[in-house]
Design an enzyme around this catalytic site. Sequence first.
Site, PDB file in Angstrom:
ATOM      1  N   TYR A 156      -7.145   6.445 -10.135  1.00  0.00           N
ATOM      2  CA  TYR A 156      -7.012   5.882  -8.781  1.00  0.00           C
ATOM      3  C   TYR A 156      -8.328   5.234  -8.324  1.00  0.00           C
ATOM      4  CZ  TYR A 156      -4.372   5.267  -4.475  1.00  0.00           C
ATOM      5  OH  TYR A 156      -3.692   4.728  -3.408  1.00  0.00           O
ATOM      6  N   LYS A 163      -8.734   4.428   0.264  1.00  0.00           N
ATOM      7  CA  LYS A 163      -7.793   5.216   1.080  1.00  0.00           C
ATOM      8  C   LYS A 163      -8.533   6.231   1.961  1.00  0.00           C
ATOM      9  CE  LYS A 163      -3.760   3.502  -0.307  1.00  0.00           C
ATOM     10  NZ  LYS A 163      -3.075   2.495   0.542  1.00  0.00           N
TER      11      LYS A 163
HETATM   12  P1  NAD Z   1       4.566  -2.723  -3.172  1.00  0.00           P
HETATM   13  O1  NAD Z   1       3.996  -3.486  -4.324  1.00  0.00           O
HETATM   14  O2  NAD Z   1       6.020  -2.759  -2.993  1.00  0.00           O
HETATM   15  O3  NAD Z   1       3.868  -3.158  -1.807  1.00  0.00           O
HETATM   16  C1  NAD Z   1       2.530  -3.571  -1.729  1.00  0.00           C
HETATM   17  C2  NAD Z   1       2.518  -4.751  -0.784  1.00  0.00           C
HETATM   18  O4  NAD Z   1       1.183  -5.171  -0.490  1.00  0.00           O
HETATM   19  C3  NAD Z   1       3.258  -5.972  -1.346  1.00  0.00           C
HETATM   20  O5  NAD Z   1       4.300  -6.334  -0.478  1.00  0.00           O
HETATM   21  C4  NAD Z   1       2.182  -7.027  -1.379  1.00  0.00           C
HETATM   22  O6  NAD Z   1       2.695  -8.328  -1.105  1.00  0.00           O
HETATM   23  C5  NAD Z   1       1.261  -6.545  -0.273  1.00  0.00           C
HETATM   24  N1  NAD Z   1      -0.046  -7.186  -0.326  1.00  0.00           N
HETATM   25  C6  NAD Z   1      -1.016  -7.055  -1.282  1.00  0.00           C
HETATM   26  N2  NAD Z   1      -2.054  -7.874  -0.995  1.00  0.00           N
HETATM   27  C7  NAD Z   1      -1.737  -8.496   0.180  1.00  0.00           C
HETATM   28  C8  NAD Z   1      -2.388  -9.473   0.976  1.00  0.00           C
HETATM   29  N3  NAD Z   1      -3.589  -9.985   0.643  1.00  0.00           N
HETATM   30  N4  NAD Z   1      -1.776  -9.899   2.118  1.00  0.00           N
HETATM   31  C9  NAD Z   1      -0.571  -9.413   2.465  1.00  0.00           C
HETATM   32  N5  NAD Z   1       0.095  -8.505   1.740  1.00  0.00           N
HETATM   33  C10 NAD Z   1      -0.477  -8.057   0.608  1.00  0.00           C
HETATM   34  O7  NAD Z   1       4.044  -1.217  -3.384  1.00  0.00           O
HETATM   35  P2  NAD Z   1       4.114   0.100  -2.456  1.00  0.00           P
HETATM   36  O8  NAD Z   1       3.866   1.220  -3.384  1.00  0.00           O
HETATM   37  O9  NAD Z   1       5.321   0.082  -1.621  1.00  0.00           O
HETATM   38  O10 NAD Z   1       2.804  -0.051  -1.556  1.00  0.00           O
HETATM   39  C11 NAD Z   1       2.795   0.051  -0.137  1.00  0.00           C
HETATM   40  C12 NAD Z   1       1.648   0.923   0.331  1.00  0.00           C
HETATM   41  O11 NAD Z   1       1.917   2.267  -0.023  1.00  0.00           O
HETATM   42  C13 NAD Z   1       0.285   0.592  -0.279  1.00  0.00           C
HETATM   43  O12 NAD Z   1      -0.716   0.734   0.710  1.00  0.00           O
HETATM   44  C14 NAD Z   1       0.122   1.673  -1.327  1.00  0.00           C
HETATM   45  O13 NAD Z   1      -1.232   1.923  -1.631  1.00  0.00           O
HETATM   46  C15 NAD Z   1       0.762   2.833  -0.585  1.00  0.00           C
HETATM   47  N6  NAD Z   1       1.118   4.005  -1.399  1.00  0.00           N
HETATM   48  C16 NAD Z   1       1.894   3.848  -2.518  1.00  0.00           C
HETATM   49  C17 NAD Z   1       2.225   4.964  -3.280  1.00  0.00           C
HETATM   50  C18 NAD Z   1       3.055   4.824  -4.539  1.00  0.00           C
HETATM   51  O14 NAD Z   1       3.028   5.716  -5.386  1.00  0.00           O
HETATM   52  N7  NAD Z   1       3.809   3.755  -4.701  1.00  0.00           N
HETATM   53  C19 NAD Z   1       1.794   6.247  -2.896  1.00  0.00           C
HETATM   54  C20 NAD Z   1       1.017   6.381  -1.740  1.00  0.00           C
HETATM   55  C21 NAD Z   1       0.689   5.241  -1.009  1.00  0.00           C
END
Ligand code: NAD
Length: 264
Positions: A156, A163
């Site tokens: 990570y 984060k």
């Molecule tokens: P995802 O890929 O579906 O979503 C990530 C989004 O970030 C995408 O829609 C992308 O277009 C957007 N993005 C990235 N750079 C950008 C920019 N410059 N401008 C605008 N948008 C931008 O993946 P996800 O897992 O749904 O991620 C959503 C959030 O959840 C993130 O912050 C991620 O770190 C967090 N998260 C994910 C997990 C997991 O295991 N998937 C766990 C905990 C937290």
Amino acid sequence: GSELMKGKRGLIMGLANDKSIAWGIAKACADAGAELAFSYQGDALKKRVEPLAASLGSDIVLPCDVTDEGSIDALFDGLKERWDNIDFVVHAIGFSDKNELRGRYVDTSRANFAMSMDISVYSFTAVVQRAEKMMNRGGSCLTLTYYGAERVMPHYNVMGVAKAALEASVRYLAEDLGKDGIRVNAISAGPIKTLAASGIGDFRYILKWNELNSPLRRTVTTDDVGNSALYLLSHLGGAVTGETHHVDCGYHVVGMKAVDAPDI
Ligand code: NAD
């Protein structure tokens, strides 16, 4: 659905496809009666996001790249043309160069450190800055974080540092905006297989580990995150702010590998 979010209007940022955490949250909000607007990053995602938004009755789908101040302003200007007030905003955005989501944290480059912090941390503050001006009767702001902020998790790396900063910014924003009845919280979600997660090294192993070792002995779904988000976004979470709420099947309370878990 319930009427929990009836009369509430919210902006969902970070929808990429139907695997996105933003999608689980959007569905839960729409099912509870909320009116939604969506932002997407870049033209390639427009044709993915528009039909998803339409399926929840929304025709407000606007571009926004959070690295660009002008693009964030344009998003909120576009939103103001349709709505004079918003009640909530969901920020489900994060990014880091996937070459640095493997190997050692110590090898993080200055350029990717700055970019990861910009997109994954500052963008939430930049969005809340604009959202505040449209939250005339209080509001709720929500971002997504991960346990890698609190403890070292494999691969990570720089995202863990980002984060941690995001969670700290949630606390500062909560204090700044609390006087106006605006709440700011984070959900710390357990690992879910999304587009963003697929960039993390050995992600399948991390998923399996969580399934075998979390108290609930399963992985988290985007619907789980959506349901918990409803609590923070609605009046049910009315006295909750500055909080990082774990939606991780209890993984964060565990101190040792489960006795019944096989080696993987
Ligand atoms: P995802 O890929 O579906 O979503 C990530 C989004 O970030 C995408 O829609 C992308 O277009 C957007 N993005 C990235 N750079 C950008 C920019 N410059 N401008 C605008 N948008 C931008 O993946 P996800 O897992 O749904 O991620 C959503 C959030 O959840 C993130 O912050 C991620 O770190 C967090 N998260 C994910 C997990 C997991 O295991 N998937 C766990 C905990 C937290």
